[in-house]
Write an enzyme that holds these catalytic residues in place. Structure first.
Site, PDB file in Angstrom:
ATOM      1  N   PRO A 125       0.793  -1.240   0.000  1.00 37.72           N
ATOM      2  CA  PRO A 125       0.000   0.000   0.000  1.00 37.72           C
ATOM      3  C   PRO A 125       0.823   1.288   0.000  1.00 37.72           C
ATOM      4  O   PRO A 125       0.255   2.371  -0.033  1.00 37.72           O
ATOM      5  CB  PRO A 125      -0.810  -0.116   1.298  1.00 37.72           C
ATOM      6  CG  PRO A 125       0.043  -0.953   2.199  1.00 37.72           C
ATOM      7  CD  PRO A 125       0.768  -1.923   1.304  1.00 37.72           C
ATOM      8  N   GLY A 126       2.152   1.192   0.056  1.00 40.24           N
ATOM      9  CA  GLY A 126       2.925   2.416  -0.156  1.00 40.24           C
ATOM     10  C   GLY A 126       3.897   2.794   0.952  1.00 40.24           C
ATOM     11  O   GLY A 126       4.413   3.905   0.963  1.00 40.24           O
ATOM     12  N   ASP A 145       1.590  -4.867 -13.472  1.00 43.40           N
ATOM     13  CA  ASP A 145       2.502  -5.928 -13.055  1.00 43.40           C
ATOM     14  C   ASP A 145       3.927  -5.465 -13.385  1.00 43.40           C
ATOM     15  O   ASP A 145       4.154  -4.887 -14.453  1.00 43.40           O
ATOM     16  CB  ASP A 145       2.130  -7.178 -13.863  1.00 43.40           C
ATOM     17  CG  ASP A 145       2.877  -8.399 -13.384  1.00 43.40           C
ATOM     18  OD1 ASP A 145       4.126  -8.371 -13.416  1.00 43.40           O
ATOM     19  OD2 ASP A 145       2.219  -9.370 -12.982  1.00 43.40           O
ATOM     20  N   LYS A 180      11.847 -13.774  -0.988  1.00 45.56           N
ATOM     21  CA  LYS A 180      10.957 -14.706  -0.274  1.00 45.56           C
ATOM     22  C   LYS A 180      11.619 -16.076  -0.215  1.00 45.56           C
ATOM     23  O   LYS A 180      12.094 -16.582  -1.245  1.00 45.56           O
ATOM     24  CB  LYS A 180       9.625 -14.837  -1.023  1.00 45.56           C
ATOM     25  CG  LYS A 180       8.834 -13.552  -1.061  1.00 45.56           C
ATOM     26  CD  LYS A 180       8.174 -13.294   0.269  1.00 45.56           C
ATOM     27  CE  LYS A 180       7.562 -11.912   0.308  1.00 45.56           C
ATOM     28  NZ  LYS A 180       7.304 -11.453   1.678  1.00 45.56           N
TER      29      LYS A 180
END
Ligand SMILES: C[S@@+](CC[C@H](N)C(=O)[O-])C[C@H]1O[C@@H](n2cnc3c(N)ncnc32)[C@H](O)[C@@H]1O
Length: 343
Positions: free
Chosen positions: A211-212, A249, A295
């Site tokens: 979200p930023g 994307d 990840k």
């Protein structure tokens, strides 16, 4: 010499293997809760620290030397016993230096506070001609207290010898009321550790920005930020000056200009994320820097991380990879685009 090492609990075994990789004749002597373990090095102190520089650990977050190891009495006299145990550490060598006390205890109900220990040690530091300090110390006395059975491990070191300046490598930031995501803490921690330096006026590309949080931090440091994410940015961030949200994307993103730094916090499989970063390397200025969240899937990190590094290089130089305190099931890689790529 012995050291207390710290890692995230889930990755403590990996951290143990890292230290054994650096010091094959060392051994793990004891394991404590919360990913802490006692490591007996086969080297003396400079030898062990040299081995860690040659084989920088990713998962071992913090190490402290063990110069004294003392059994603690039950009852109220434990802080006094700890100060007796540490007294010999405060000799001529610390005169004129700033010395911080960092106390940690294994989980459970505390018989005495960490502060009760600091209160005992600060006068000893002053008596040795040094200044008790909290910020920017020259030396840290690390005190690790194991309850049941009561044992205290103490050691004095320069912050640079501990892999991490914070007690046990644990850092918590004050809650910023303008924060839009918990992910901000990762970037703040990485910047405090010097993995990414950001200057006023730089052009930043933030991949996986929503979200930023990272975008907000970078903008707050004076960057103009291109934030790429198919998801929405928090309105408070998209309305900021110098923030452009490209809602797509990252695979489809075709940059117009060049950037001084690229951050990548996409929650995407590590190879796909690294491939996007690699493709965008051409839009990073020579000596421009990058910071990327990797990840960790099911693959052994000892296999995965060298593969990711090989994928990114030589277009990018990976300076280091570390599991931050604020990383969960992931690690952070950082580095730069070299001036000249030698193939
Ligand atoms: C952990 S969040 C990022 C948090 C952000 N750094 C912050 O501080 O607010 C991961 C983000 O990656 C984005 N993401 C995942 N795959 C992506 C892709 N292929 N291209 C762009 N963004 C992607 C998700 O939409 C999500 O918003």
């Amino acid at each position: 010499m012995r050291f207390i090492a710290t890692a995230q609990e889930k990755f403590a075994g990996t951290a143990e293997r890292e230290l054994l990789g650096a010091d094959p004749h060392g051994q793990v002597v004891q394991r404590f809760p919360d990913g802490v373990f006692l490591f007996e090095s086969s080297f003396d102190r400079p030898g062990f620290l040299g081995a860690l520089r040659a084989h920088p650990p990713v998962f071992a977050r913090h190490v402290q030397p063990v110069e004294t190891e003392t059994t603690l009495p039950s009852g109220d006299s434990a802080p006094a016993e700890i100060s007796r145990s540490c007294a010999d550490l405060f000799d001529e060598s610390i005169r004129g230096l700033r010395v911080a006390v960092q106390v940690r205890q294994t989980p459970g109900e505390k018989r005495f506070s960490d502060y009760a220990v600091k209160e005992r040690l600060d006068p000893l530091i002053s008596a040795a001609g040094a200044e008790p300090a909290v910020q920017d110390p020259d030396r840290i006395v690390s005190v690790f207290i194991v309850r049941n059975p009561g044992t205290v491990y103490c050691g004095l070191s320069a912050p640079s010898e501990n892999l991490n300046p914070w007690s046990g490598g644990v850092v918590r930031f004050f809650k910023d009321p303008n924060s839009v995501s918990r992910a901000e803490s990762k970037l703040l921690e990485a910047m405090k550790l010097g993995f990414l330096s950001v200057r006023d006026g730089q052009r930043a590309l933030d991949l996986g920005a929503a979200p930023g949080g990272w975008t907000r931090v970078l903008q707050g440091k004076g960057c103009s930020v291109t934030a790429v994410d198919p998801a929405e940015l928090d309105r408070a961030v998209s309305n900021l000056d110098q923030v452009t949200h490209v809602r797509c994307d990252a695979n489809q993103f075709r940059p117009q200009g060049s950037f001084d730094l690229i951050t990548d916090d996409m929650n995407w499989e590590a190879f796909r994320s690294a491939k996007v970063l690699k493709r965008l390397t051409v839009s990073l200025q020579p000596r421009g820097s990058f910071l990327m969240t990797i990840k960790l899937g099911s693959e052994d990190p000892a296999q995965l991380l060298p593969k990711i590094t090989r994928l990114l290089e030589p277009g990018l130089t990976v300076t280091g990879i570390r599991q931050l305190y604020h990383n969960r099931g992931e690690v952070t890689a950082w580095g730069l685009r070299p001036c000249q790529v030698i193939t």
